[in-house]
Scaffold this motif. Structure first.
Motif, PDB file in Angstrom:
ATOM      1  N   ALA A  36      72.393  14.397  35.402  1.00 12.11           N
ATOM      2  CA  ALA A  36      72.453  13.967  34.008  1.00 12.11           C
ATOM      3  C   ALA A  36      71.215  13.158  33.632  1.00 12.11           C
ATOM      4  N   GLY A  37      70.659  12.406  34.589  1.00  7.55           N
ATOM      5  CA  GLY A  37      69.432  11.662  34.321  1.00  7.55           C
ATOM      6  C   GLY A  37      68.266  12.575  33.985  1.00  7.55           C
ATOM      7  N   ASP A  38      68.166  13.713  34.690  1.00  8.42           N
ATOM      8  CA  ASP A  38      67.099  14.682  34.386  1.00  8.42           C
ATOM      9  C   ASP A  38      67.274  15.262  32.990  1.00  8.42           C
ATOM     10  N   ILE A  39      68.524  15.525  32.586  1.00  3.67           N
ATOM     11  CA  ILE A  39      68.773  16.044  31.241  1.00  3.67           C
ATOM     12  C   ILE A  39      68.356  15.011  30.201  1.00  3.67           C
ATOM     13  N   CYS A  40      68.600  13.734  30.466  1.00  7.39           N
ATOM     14  CA  CYS A  40      68.195  12.681  29.524  1.00  7.39           C
ATOM     15  C   CYS A  40      66.689  12.702  29.311  1.00  7.39           C
ATOM     16  N   LYS A  41      65.932  12.896  30.383  1.00  6.48           N
ATOM     17  CA  LYS A  41      64.477  12.943  30.261  1.00  6.48           C
ATOM     18  C   LYS A  41      64.035  14.156  29.448  1.00  6.48           C
ATOM     19  N   LYS A  42      64.647  15.312  29.711  1.00  8.15           N
ATOM     20  CA  LYS A  42      64.272  16.527  28.981  1.00  8.15           C
ATOM     21  C   LYS A  42      64.604  16.406  27.498  1.00  8.15           C
ATOM     22  N   VAL A  43      65.766  15.824  27.192  1.00  7.09           N
ATOM     23  CA  VAL A  43      66.161  15.670  25.792  1.00  7.09           C
ATOM     24  C   VAL A  43      65.212  14.718  25.076  1.00  7.09           C
ATOM     25  N   GLN A  44      64.821  13.646  25.740  1.00  7.84           N
ATOM     26  CA  GLN A  44      63.888  12.699  25.123  1.00  7.84           C
ATOM     27  C   GLN A  44      62.551  13.370  24.822  1.00  7.84           C
ATOM     28  N   GLU A  45      62.085  14.238  25.722  1.00  4.78           N
ATOM     29  CA  GLU A  45      60.838  14.965  25.487  1.00  4.78           C
ATOM     30  C   GLU A  45      60.976  15.904  24.295  1.00  4.78           C
ATOM     31  N   LEU A  46      62.108  16.620  24.227  1.00  9.90           N
ATOM     32  CA  LEU A  46      62.325  17.540  23.109  1.00  9.90           C
ATOM     33  C   LEU A  46      62.411  16.795  21.789  1.00  9.90           C
ATOM     34  N   GLN A  47      63.069  15.649  21.792  1.00 17.35           N
ATOM     35  CA  GLN A  47      63.186  14.860  20.571  1.00 17.35           C
ATOM     36  C   GLN A  47      61.827  14.340  20.113  1.00 17.35           C
ATOM     37  N   GLN A  48      60.990  13.937  21.066  1.00 12.01           N
ATOM     38  CA  GLN A  48      59.646  13.466  20.717  1.00 12.01           C
ATOM     39  C   GLN A  48      58.814  14.598  20.135  1.00 12.01           C
ATOM     40  N   GLN A  49      58.932  15.796  20.704  1.00 12.16           N
ATOM     41  CA  GLN A  49      58.191  16.942  20.178  1.00 12.16           C
ATOM     42  C   GLN A  49      58.668  17.306  18.778  1.00 12.16           C
ATOM     43  N   ALA A  50      59.986  17.265  18.554  1.00 13.45           N
ATOM     44  CA  ALA A  50      60.520  17.560  17.230  1.00 13.45           C
ATOM     45  C   ALA A  50      60.074  16.515  16.221  1.00 13.45           C
ATOM     46  N   GLU A  51      60.006  15.254  16.650  1.00 12.04           N
ATOM     47  CA  GLU A  51      59.574  14.192  15.748  1.00 12.04           C
ATOM     48  C   GLU A  51      58.098  14.319  15.406  1.00 12.04           C
ATOM     49  N   SER A  52      57.277  14.706  16.396  1.00 13.84           N
ATOM     50  CA  SER A  52      55.842  14.875  16.137  1.00 13.84           C
ATOM     51  C   SER A  52      55.577  16.030  15.186  1.00 13.84           C
ATOM     52  N   ARG A  53      56.380  17.119  15.300  1.00 13.73           N
ATOM     53  CA  ARG A  53      56.226  18.235  14.370  1.00 13.73           C
ATOM     54  C   ARG A  53      56.594  17.813  12.955  1.00 13.73           C
ATOM     55  N   LYS A  54      57.644  16.982  12.865  1.00 14.71           N
ATOM     56  CA  LYS A  54      58.092  16.542  11.553  1.00 14.71           C
ATOM     57  C   LYS A  54      57.042  15.679  10.861  1.00 14.71           C
ATOM     58  N   ASN A  55      56.283  14.931  11.644  1.00 15.55           N
ATOM     59  CA  ASN A  55      55.287  14.027  11.072  1.00 15.55           C
ATOM     60  C   ASN A  55      53.972  14.707  10.751  1.00 15.55           C
ATOM     61  N   GLN A  56      53.806  15.967  11.165  1.00 17.56           N
ATOM     62  CA  GLN A  56      52.563  16.675  10.875  1.00 17.56           C
ATOM     63  C   GLN A  56      52.520  17.065   9.401  1.00 17.56           C
ATOM     64  N   PRO A  57      51.371  16.902   8.717  1.00 19.09           N
ATOM     65  CA  PRO A  57      51.269  17.308   7.309  1.00 19.09           C
ATOM     66  C   PRO A  57      51.395  18.809   7.148  1.00 19.09           C
ATOM     67  N   ASN A  58      52.207  19.217   6.169  1.00 18.71           N
ATOM     68  CA  ASN A  58      52.416  20.643   5.847  1.00 18.71           C
ATOM     69  C   ASN A  58      52.961  21.423   7.032  1.00 18.71           C
ATOM     70  N   GLY A  59      53.605  20.694   7.960  1.00 17.70           N
ATOM     71  CA  GLY A  59      54.210  21.377   9.093  1.00 17.70           C
ATOM     72  C   GLY A  59      53.216  21.962  10.063  1.00 17.70           C
ATOM     73  N   GLN A  60      51.946  21.509  10.025  1.00 17.17           N
ATOM     74  CA  GLN A  60      50.931  22.071  10.907  1.00 17.17           C
ATOM     75  C   GLN A  60      51.018  21.421  12.274  1.00 17.17           C
ATOM     76  N   GLU A  61      50.731  22.199  13.291  1.00 16.59           N
ATOM     77  CA  GLU A  61      50.749  21.704  14.655  1.00 16.59           C
ATOM     78  C   GLU A  61      49.402  21.081  14.991  1.00 16.59           C
ATOM     79  N   PRO A  62      49.357  20.020  15.806  1.00 12.22           N
ATOM     80  CA  PRO A  62      48.076  19.496  16.267  1.00 12.22           C
ATOM     81  C   PRO A  62      47.383  20.498  17.172  1.00 12.22           C
ATOM     82  N   LEU A  63      46.074  20.453  17.205  1.00 14.63           N
ATOM     83  CA  LEU A  63      45.308  21.385  18.023  1.00 14.63           C
ATOM     84  C   LEU A  63      45.590  21.141  19.495  1.00 14.63           C
TER      85      LEU A  63
END
Length: 263
Positions: free
Chosen positions: A38-65
């Motif tokens: 379960a600890g490994d799943i917590c780490k994976k979920v935190q990574e996915l949430q951070q990636q989703a948050e970074s996409r949300k903060n990108q202007p016009n939905g663009q991905e960083p290079l």
């Protein structure tokens, strides 16, 4: 969603901890402190949430290079529904959801009231056992709108049956066995008649699939392809899909495997 409802049933207040807005996250986080899976799943979920948050903060939905070929560029885009159930979903895709639920059932007194579903000596283990099957699947490719099954042509159905048929003739291995049985005598073999009937049923049954529902079927319906040709008997079927009705017709000769060189 159903698994989450089971996990949240009569969950102790102190098991929710400080993350009371997301009780499933709190449960997984608390279990992860004493259970490495379960600890490994917590780490994976935190990574996915951070990636989703970074996409949300990108202007016009663009991905960083990103560097070409980097693993970060291959991360899937999570839908709102996936984010909503990200904890159970991630554990399911990683094939450890059944193990985590089994661990919770084995230690239910720490997390649940006595009347909880997972604290039940029968229902708790049953839920963990039911999750073994879904956790054995590969979720690399999901079914989308353009992946619906479609009916293959009658000729393809006949070819499939000839390839996979178990009644192949041993005297002519180079030639595919005919689907139908041409009676050479007035008293045909019972096994041959049974095989001919099963072959017809095989083709007819494949007239319906996961998208359509067979409403009606009738054999020996006459169809005249051209004005200068005689009417040909065949199998007529009516199918219903989500938005339409479809008529299909297959010549009896083709279904019996006796079409030969006819046009």
């Amino acid at each position: 969603g159903v698994v989450e409802a089971c996990l949240l049933h009569m969950l102790k207040r102190r098991a929710a901890g400080f993350l009371r807005t997301d009780k499933v996250a709190a449960l997984f986080t608390k279990v992860g402190k004493t259970y490495a899976v379960a600890g490994d799943i917590c780490k994976k979920v935190q990574e996915l949430q951070q990636q989703a948050e970074s996409r949300k903060n990108q202007p016009n939905g663009q991905e960083p290079l990103k560097k070409q070929g980097s693993t970060a560029s291959k991360t899937p885009v999570l839908t709102p529904q996936a984010i909503k159930h990200i904890w159970v979903r991630t554990a399911l895709i990683e094939k450890v959801l059944d193990k985590i639920v089994q661990y919770i059932v084995d230690n239910c007194s720490k997390y649940y009231e006595k009347e909880a579903l997972l604290a039940d000596p029968v229902c708790g283990p049953i839920l963990a056992s039911l999750l073994v099957g879904p956790c054995a699947l590969e979720y690399t490719k999901l079914k989308t709108a353009d992946h619906y099954w479609t009916d293959p042509s009658a000729d393809e159905l006949v070819q499939r049956h000839r390839i996979h048929g178990v009644h192949g003739r041993q005297d002519s291995p180079s030639k595919r066995p005919a689907l139908g049985i041409r009676k050479r005598h007035s008293s045909g073999s019972t096994s041959e008649d049974r095989f001919a009937a099963s072959a017809r049923e095989y083709v007819e049954s494949l007239h319906q699939n996961s998208r359509t529902h067979l409403l009606y079927g009738k054999n020996n319906v006459l169809v005249q392809p051209k004005d200068d040709l005689e009417a040909i008997p065949g199998y007529l079927s009516l199918h219903q899909s989500a938005d339409s009705l479809t008529l299909k017709w297959t010549p009896n000769q083709l279904m019996n495997g006796t079409l030969g060189d006819s046009e």
